[in-house]
Motif scaffolding. Structure first.
Motif, mmCIF file in Angstrom:
data_model
loop_
_atom_site.group_PDB
_atom_site.id
_atom_site.type_symbol
_atom_site.label_atom_id
_atom_site.label_comp_id
_atom_site.label_asym_id
_atom_site.label_seq_id
_atom_site.Cartn_x
_atom_site.Cartn_y
_atom_site.Cartn_z
ATOM 1 N N CYS A 35 0.595 -1.274 0.040
ATOM 2 C CA CYS A 35 0.150 0.054 0.027
ATOM 3 C C CYS A 35 0.866 1.290 -0.035
ATOM 4 O O CYS A 35 1.976 1.239 0.428
ATOM 5 N N ASP A 37 0.985 5.729 0.189
ATOM 6 C CA ASP A 37 0.337 6.760 0.553
ATOM 7 C C ASP A 37 0.134 8.022 -0.448
ATOM 8 O O ASP A 37 -0.203 9.082 0.036
ATOM 9 N N GLN A 38 0.744 7.827 -1.477
ATOM 10 C CA GLN A 38 1.014 9.036 -2.276
ATOM 11 C C GLN A 38 0.876 8.442 -3.800
ATOM 12 O O GLN A 38 1.100 7.351 -3.945
#
Length: 83
Positions: A35, A37-38
């Motif tokens: 995963c 985050d950007q």
């Protein structure tokens, strides 16, 4: 299936190390999922060849074997090309 189930081995990579990663699995049918985050920025992405002789791998030697290498990694730059 819950991908965050505690019965599955997991690795947390802090944001400062996200750009310096490589994975070698030792078992067939290994599932890798991560995963972020950007958003991904392909224009800024680059790769260094995993087999560059100027890289010094700490720890154990990579095992001998036939690896499945992505086209991107096969065509990655040598470390000296980045500098």
């Amino acid at each position: 299936m819950n991908q965050f189930s505690s019965d599955k081995p997991q690795i947390f990579t802090p944001p400062a190390f996200e750009d310096f990663r490589g994975y070698l699995t030792l078992e067939d049918n290994t599932l890798m999922q991560w995963c972020v985050d950007q958003d991904f920025c392909g224009e800024a992405a680059c790769a260094v060849r995993y087999d560059d002789p100027n890289l010094i791998w700490k720890g154990s030697e990579w095992p001998e074997g036939k690896y499945i290498i992505s086209e991107k990694d096969e065509n990655a730059m040598w470390l000296k090309e980045l500098f």
